[in-house]
Design a protein around this motif. Structure first.
Motif: not given
Length: 217
Positions: A93-99, A121-122, A127-128
């Protein structure tokens, strides 16, 4: 370097939010359309505040937990520069937001919680492409009478800064306790009720700025 000041607009109405801004709260560097405001007024609040303050950094504090790409796209399209995710959201989910943020030249922050924080986790968030993290004293802790900042929080601030995050601090922060953070690499100080609830938000904002300059001189 002196941190930026962020005004948290957790009002129930857009009228109250705009009133606080027009009476001097907009002197803060970052305007947060708070979770409570957006729940009551929707992303119309972000659009209205963007229209009124076209040059300000605006956060849509929607605390994304799922449906990352959909919610993030709606927030950025409404005029937000930053969006928030909860620490318990999946890495997917967080990767989707970053993209999506990268499409809009926006930025992403993760709001920490005691239950969902670890340095490993941080590191994955960083990293993403997550730029910001929030270390906080929650409203729930406040209700329970736990309002102290302790060594645990200070260690988190140092460790997260070392990972390359901009670290925000929040949770009922008042002018007279800012010196608690002296020497700590804080990037953003978030103030809500101390400005929004003030008789004179401009004076309250100025006092915060002055105290911040002294603490981080």
């Amino acid at each position: 370097m002196t941190p930026r000041l962020q005004i948290a607009l957790d009002t129930r109405t857009l009228e109250d939010a705009l009133s606080a801004l027009s009476r001097g709260g907009s002197d803060a560097e970052v305007i947060e359309c708070g979770t409570i405001l957006i729940l009551n007024e929707g992303l119309h609040a972000v659009r209205a505040i963007r229209a009124a303050y076209p040059d300000k950094t605006i956060l849509a504090d929607v605390r994304i937990a799922e449906a990352g790409s959909i919610i993030a796209r709606d927030c950025f399209a409404a005029g937000a520069n930053w969006v928030s995710c909860v620490a318990g959201a999946s890495l997917t989910t967080i990767r989707q937001v970053v993209e999506v943020a990268q499409e809009y030249d926006g930025e992403v922050q993760v709001e920490l919680s005691a239950e969902h924080f670890s340095l490993d986790r941080a590191k994955e968030w960083r990293a993403i492409g997550v730029e910001h993290v929030i270390v906080k004293r929650s409203r729930d802790l406040e209700a329970a009478g736990t309002l102290t900042w302790g060594e645990k929080e200070f260690e988190q601030i140092d460790a997260l800064h070392e990972l390359g995050f901009t670290v925000s601090v929040t949770g009922g922060i008042k002018v007279d306790e800012l010196d608690t953070f002296a020497g700590k690499p804080v990037g953003v100080v978030i103030a809500g009720r101390s400005i929004v609830g003030a008789t004179d938000p401009r004076s309250a904002t100025a006092q915060m700025h002055e105290a911040m300059r002294k603490v981080w001189s």
